[in-house]
Design an enzyme around this catalytic site. Structure first.
Site, short mmCIF file in Angstrom:
data_model
loop_
_atom_site.label_atom_id
_atom_site.label_comp_id
_atom_site.label_asym_id
_atom_site.label_seq_id
_atom_site.Cartn_x
_atom_site.Cartn_y
_atom_site.Cartn_z
N SER A 261 0.86 -1.19 0.00
CA SER A 261 0.00 0.00 0.00
C SER A 261 0.88 1.23 0.00
O SER A 261 1.97 1.23 0.61
CB SER A 261 -0.86 0.00 1.26
N TYR B 141 -2.19 -2.23 10.17
CA TYR B 141 -2.33 -2.42 8.71
C TYR B 141 -1.06 -1.97 7.99
O TYR B 141 -0.51 -2.69 7.15
CB TYR B 141 -3.54 -1.62 8.22
N1 LIG Z 1 -8.42 0.56 -1.48
C1 LIG Z 1 -7.28 1.14 -1.15
O1 LIG Z 1 -7.22 2.36 -0.89
C2 LIG Z 1 -6.02 0.33 -1.05
C3 LIG Z 1 -4.81 1.01 -1.06
C4 LIG Z 1 -3.63 0.30 -0.97
C5 LIG Z 1 -3.66 -1.07 -0.87
N2 LIG Z 1 -4.84 -1.72 -0.85
C6 LIG Z 1 -4.80 -3.19 -0.75
O2 LIG Z 1 -5.38 -3.73 -1.92
C7 LIG Z 1 -6.02 -4.96 -1.60
C8 LIG Z 1 -7.49 -4.88 -1.99
O3 LIG Z 1 -8.07 -3.79 -1.33
P1 LIG Z 1 -9.60 -3.40 -1.50
O4 LIG Z 1 -9.67 -1.96 -1.33
O5 LIG Z 1 -10.16 -4.03 -2.70
O6 LIG Z 1 -10.18 -4.08 -0.16
P2 LIG Z 1 -11.45 -5.00 0.10
O7 LIG Z 1 -11.57 -5.09 1.58
O8 LIG Z 1 -12.61 -4.51 -0.69
O9 LIG Z 1 -11.03 -6.40 -0.52
C9 LIG Z 1 -10.35 -7.39 0.22
C10 LIG Z 1 -10.85 -8.74 -0.22
O10 LIG Z 1 -10.19 -9.74 0.59
C11 LIG Z 1 -11.17 -10.68 1.03
N3 LIG Z 1 -10.69 -11.29 2.28
C12 LIG Z 1 -10.60 -10.73 3.51
N4 LIG Z 1 -10.13 -11.63 4.39
C13 LIG Z 1 -9.88 -12.78 3.69
C14 LIG Z 1 -9.37 -14.05 4.04
N5 LIG Z 1 -9.02 -14.36 5.31
N6 LIG Z 1 -9.22 -14.98 3.07
C15 LIG Z 1 -9.59 -14.71 1.78
N7 LIG Z 1 -10.10 -13.53 1.39
C16 LIG Z 1 -10.23 -12.56 2.34
C17 LIG Z 1 -12.44 -9.85 1.21
O11 LIG Z 1 -13.60 -10.67 1.23
C18 LIG Z 1 -12.35 -8.93 -0.01
O12 LIG Z 1 -12.91 -9.57 -1.15
C19 LIG Z 1 -5.78 -5.17 -0.12
O13 LIG Z 1 -4.62 -5.96 0.05
C20 LIG Z 1 -5.56 -3.77 0.41
O14 LIG Z 1 -4.79 -3.78 1.57
C21 LIG Z 1 -6.03 -1.06 -0.94
#
Ligand SMILES: NC(=O)c1ccc[n+]([C@@H]2O[C@H](COP(=O)([O-])OP(=O)(O)OC[C@H]3O[C@@H](n4cnc5c(N)ncnc54)[C@H](O)[C@@H]3O)[C@@H](O)[C@H]2O)c1
Length: 256
Positions: free
Chosen positions: A149, A162
């Protein structure tokens, strides 16, 4: 959408929602065989059906808990049984938005939440990599892309558990890249910036995501689709000589 991904077998953990869903659809558009592995099986089913309907690509939905080693081994076994090989693993699943976390300061974070978040965001990587490596080593090829991230580059007041878990993916990646290079396996990090990934965002969430826009060289809100091109490149043969690296996709907030 990008050359060289057709018929590649790609696992996207956490592919049922948000950015993982966008990656899954992008791989589908590229003709890959997409495995949507999520703890939310109905969501994985929906994305898998969308891939088949929209792109005609092969897709498989699996119920997977990345924090459970047995579940990750079942995931890898199911993929091998269904598609015969594993070419790409995207370690995207995390406690983040769909399964929310405390975004407060250090004093407010419950130690149990710290442990659960590390079990999913960090140990999940360890388990998923161990589950797919026997296939990739036997094939003498493979690509693993771990999701960090943009928060790790500048630090971020709040949600220290996180940010810590995401920074650790970089050390994990650099080490694993050196451990598996002899088997022609690439391991890299992709770090998205603050992205509007929620399906039905509240005004508060939109404000939170909008807050980064003014900090960017490219001054707009970041959407899941903004990260997909870099992801497809990192999974494709176009990036065959890149390993151990961190690719930052944030519209120009942090310059590494
Ligand atoms: N949205 C942002 O601003 C952002 C920024 C930087 C990094 N990220 C990273 O990108 C990735 C996706 O983020 P997002 O915004 O789509 O988040 P999100 O929470 O919408 O998606 C996460 C997904 O992981 C699944 N999940 C959670 N726990 C799980 C487990 N134990 N086993 C299997 N699946 C599981 C959830 O059901 C969901 O589908 C993450 O790793 C997040 O940390 C997001």
């Amino acid at each position: 959408m990008i050359e060289g991904l057709k018929d590649k077998v790609v696992i996207v953990t956490g592919g049922g929602h948000g950015i993982g869903k966008a990656y899954s659809l992008g791989f589908g558009q590229s003709g890959s065989c997409v495995v949507v592995a999520d703890i939310d099986k109905p969501a994985a089913d929906k994305v898998s059906a969308e891939i088949v309907q929209q792109t005609g690509a092969h897709a498989l939905a699996l119920h997977t808990d990345v924090a459970d080693e047995g579940s990750t081994k079942e995931m890898a076994a199911a993929v091998r049984q269904h598609f015969g090989r594993i070419d790409v693993l995207i370690n995207n699943a995390a406690i983040f938005a769909t399964i929310p976390m405390n975004r407060g300061r250090i004093e407010t974070i419950d130690p149990d939440e710290w442990d659960r978040l590390m079990a999913v965001n960090l140990k999940g990587l360890f388990f998923c990599c161990r589950a797919v490596l026997p296939s990739m080593r036997a094939q003498k090829s493979g690509k693993i892309i771990n999701i960090a991230s943009g928060t790790v580059f500048a630090g971020s007041p709040g949600r220290i558990h996180y940010v810590t878990s995401k920074m650790a993916t970089i050390g994990f990646t650099r080490t694993l890249a050196r451990e598996v290079g002899d088997d022609n396996i690439n391991v890299n990090v992709l770090a998205p910036g603050n992205t509007l990934s929620e399906e039905n965002p509240s005004q508060e969430v939109i404000r939170l995501r909008q807050s980064s826009a003014g900090l960017r060289a490219l001054k707009r809100i970041q959407m899941p689709q903004d990260v997909v091109g870099a992801m497809l490149f990192m999974a494709s043969p176009l990036s065959d000589f890149i390993t151990g690296q961190t690719v930052n996709v944030d519209g120009g907030i942090s310059f590494l």
